[in-house]
Design a protein around this motif. Structure first.
Motif, PDB file in Angstrom:
ATOM      1  N   GLU A 196       7.653   5.683   3.537  1.00 44.40           N
ATOM      2  CA  GLU A 196       6.375   6.192   3.048  1.00 44.40           C
ATOM      3  C   GLU A 196       5.560   5.094   2.370  1.00 44.40           C
ATOM      4  O   GLU A 196       4.344   5.215   2.233  1.00 44.40           O
ATOM      5  N   ASP A 197       6.242   4.044   1.930  1.00 42.85           N
ATOM      6  CA  ASP A 197       5.560   2.921   1.277  1.00 42.85           C
ATOM      7  C   ASP A 197       5.255   1.858   2.330  1.00 42.85           C
ATOM      8  O   ASP A 197       6.140   1.146   2.796  1.00 42.85           O
ATOM      9  N   ASP A 198       4.002   1.737   2.713  1.00 45.59           N
ATOM     10  CA  ASP A 198       3.613   0.762   3.736  1.00 45.59           C
ATOM     11  C   ASP A 198       3.853  -0.671   3.280  1.00 45.59           C
ATOM     12  O   ASP A 198       3.968  -1.577   4.107  1.00 45.59           O
TER      13      ASP A 198
ATOM     14  N   ILE B 261      13.709  -5.977   5.049  1.00 49.85           N
ATOM     15  CA  ILE B 261      14.705  -5.387   4.145  1.00 49.85           C
ATOM     16  C   ILE B 261      14.986  -3.948   4.561  1.00 49.85           C
ATOM     17  O   ILE B 261      16.132  -3.493   4.545  1.00 49.85           O
ATOM     18  N   LEU B 262      13.946  -3.236   4.959  1.00 49.90           N
ATOM     19  CA  LEU B 262      14.116  -1.848   5.382  1.00 49.90           C
ATOM     20  C   LEU B 262      15.036  -1.764   6.600  1.00 49.90           C
ATOM     21  O   LEU B 262      15.883  -0.864   6.695  1.00 49.90           O
ATOM     22  N   LYS B 263      14.891  -2.685   7.544  1.00 46.42           N
ATOM     23  CA  LYS B 263      15.764  -2.693   8.713  1.00 46.42           C
ATOM     24  C   LYS B 263      17.219  -2.943   8.308  1.00 46.42           C
ATOM     25  O   LYS B 263      18.148  -2.348   8.871  1.00 46.42           O
TER      26      LYS B 263
ATOM     27  N   ARG C 259      17.894   6.718   0.360  1.00 44.00           N
ATOM     28  CA  ARG C 259      17.703   6.997   1.786  1.00 44.00           C
ATOM     29  C   ARG C 259      16.615   6.093   2.350  1.00 44.00           C
ATOM     30  O   ARG C 259      15.454   6.195   1.941  1.00 44.00           O
ATOM     31  N   PRO C 260      16.962   5.206   3.265  1.00 44.39           N
ATOM     32  CA  PRO C 260      15.966   4.294   3.840  1.00 44.39           C
ATOM     33  C   PRO C 260      14.764   5.014   4.444  1.00 44.39           C
ATOM     34  O   PRO C 260      13.642   4.501   4.369  1.00 44.39           O
ATOM     35  N   LYS C 261      14.982   6.194   5.026  1.00 45.82           N
ATOM     36  CA  LYS C 261      13.859   6.892   5.666  1.00 45.82           C
ATOM     37  C   LYS C 261      12.780   7.271   4.645  1.00 45.82           C
ATOM     38  O   LYS C 261      11.593   7.349   4.977  1.00 45.82           O
ATOM     39  N   ASP C 262      13.202   7.519   3.387  1.00 45.54           N
ATOM     40  CA  ASP C 262      12.229   7.877   2.351  1.00 45.54           C
ATOM     41  C   ASP C 262      11.380   6.672   1.925  1.00 45.54           C
ATOM     42  O   ASP C 262      10.291   6.839   1.374  1.00 45.54           O
TER      43      ASP C 262
ATOM     44  N   TYR D 106       8.846  -1.151  -5.179  1.00 45.13           N
ATOM     45  CA  TYR D 106       8.721   0.242  -4.741  1.00 45.13           C
ATOM     46  C   TYR D 106       8.656   1.181  -5.937  1.00 45.13           C
ATOM     47  O   TYR D 106       7.821   2.092  -5.996  1.00 45.13           O
ATOM     48  N   VAL D 107       9.554   0.962  -6.908  1.00 46.25           N
ATOM     49  CA  VAL D 107       9.606   1.818  -8.097  1.00 46.25           C
ATOM     50  C   VAL D 107       8.341   1.658  -8.929  1.00 46.25           C
ATOM     51  O   VAL D 107       7.813   2.623  -9.493  1.00 46.25           O
ATOM     52  N   GLN D 108       7.827   0.457  -8.994  1.00 48.15           N
ATOM     53  CA  GLN D 108       6.631   0.199  -9.794  1.00 48.15           C
ATOM     54  C   GLN D 108       5.378   0.811  -9.186  1.00 48.15           C
ATOM     55  O   GLN D 108       4.487   1.271  -9.912  1.00 48.15           O
TER      56      GLN D 108
END
Length: 302
Positions: free
Chosen positions: A175-177, A183-185, A169-172, A134-136
């Protein structure tokens, strides 16, 4: 090749090859410790930045919009560096281990198995590995900072406790499809805001356990390789007692024409350096249950 000396101690081709293999493997072990130290130092910078920022808030209490965002940027840099160091460690360790055991028909240690264990066991490890992508490719991991000031009671005294919490914040992340849905869940189940300190410490515990397993699997071989190097040095000393130094000592192939080729420097300093890193960066256990404080602690008078 000892400085100021023409002394030689003959060795067989087999002995030469053993020395060559031993030194090569020992350097790979040193490189592994250097990579782990690189990782640990980046983690240490993250933790010390937490403390420095908290002390700044405790003493100056001068928060404003600009300072707040500069601090958030600093934590994002620390975490981006740590995630990059973690990826570097993992990728390089696989290569070092392959080179160490390249001459064995069966590799007795598979680091991928150990990494998978930690991935499956640790929520923080899974999150940090996913955050690296995500950071990359998408955004920063620190979505907000919370500077907290709470009244606490210690030894019958009312005190003010200052702390800082970098939140994700998981909600943010939605934005990354490309962010892993599974992991998000898991993150969303932890709440709307997740303390990144826990994720980081859990991640470091996992990598430290992996590194501990690496050390266990090369420990015996390291002792044997070290003996080969030290025995070669001692053999030269014994055969040339008049020599005052072994500085520049090398195992070489000397051609019939008297030319040197493929020389191997023989010394112990790089072995000592590896042992220094091993002692300095011992296994990092129970990080999620530790914290540092600058609290005044009175000595028990009883």
């Amino acid at each position: 090749m000892v400085l100021g000396s023409k002394a030689f101690t003959p060795i067989t081709e087999e002995e030469y090859l053993k020395i060559k293999d031993a030194r090569s493997a020992l350097y790979e072990c040193l490189f592994m410790e250097e990579k782990f130290d690189f990782l640990v130092e980046n983690y240490l910078e993250f933790e010390t930045t937490l403390l420095e920022s908290t002390v700044h808030d405790m003493i100056l209490q001068d928060q404003n919009y600009r300072w707040f965002n500069l601090e958030r940027g600093l934590f994002n840099r620390r975490l981006a560096n740590l995630l990059s160091a973690g990826r570097t460690y993992i990728d390089h360790m696989k290569q070092h281990i392959d080179r160490i055991f390249h001459n064995r028909s069966i590799n007795p240690f598979d680091i991928n198995v150990e990494l998978s264990k930690q991935y499956d066991l640790r929520f923080g490890y899974r999150c940090m590995e996913t955050l690296r992508n995500y950071v990359q490719h998408c955004g920063f991991p620190v979505h907000m900072l919370s500077f907290q000031r709470n009244r606490v009671e210690r030894q019958n005294k009312n005190l003010f406790q200052f702390a800082i919490i970098p939140y994700l914040r998981p909600k943010d992340l939605k934005e990354d499809d490309g962010f892993k849905k599974k992991i998000l869940k898991e993150m969303e189940a932890m709440g709307e805001e997740i303390d990144l300190k826990f994720l980081v410490r859990d991640y470091m515990e996992g990598l430290s356990i992996v590194h501990s397993e690496v050390r266990k699997h090369v420990h015996q071989e390291c002792a044997e390789w070290e003996y080969i190097i030290s025995e070669a040095i001692e053999r030269y000393k014994l055969n040339n007692p008049e020599e005052d130094t072994v500085l520049g000592l090398s195992a070489i192939i000397r051609t019939e024409e008297g030319l040197y080729k493929d020389d191997i420097a023989l010394f112990m300093d790089f072995i000592d350096l590896r042992k220094y890193f091993e002692k300095k960066n011992n296994t990092l256990t129970n990080l999620t249950r530790r914290f540092a404080t600058n609290e005044i602690i009175e000595k028990d008078k009883t």
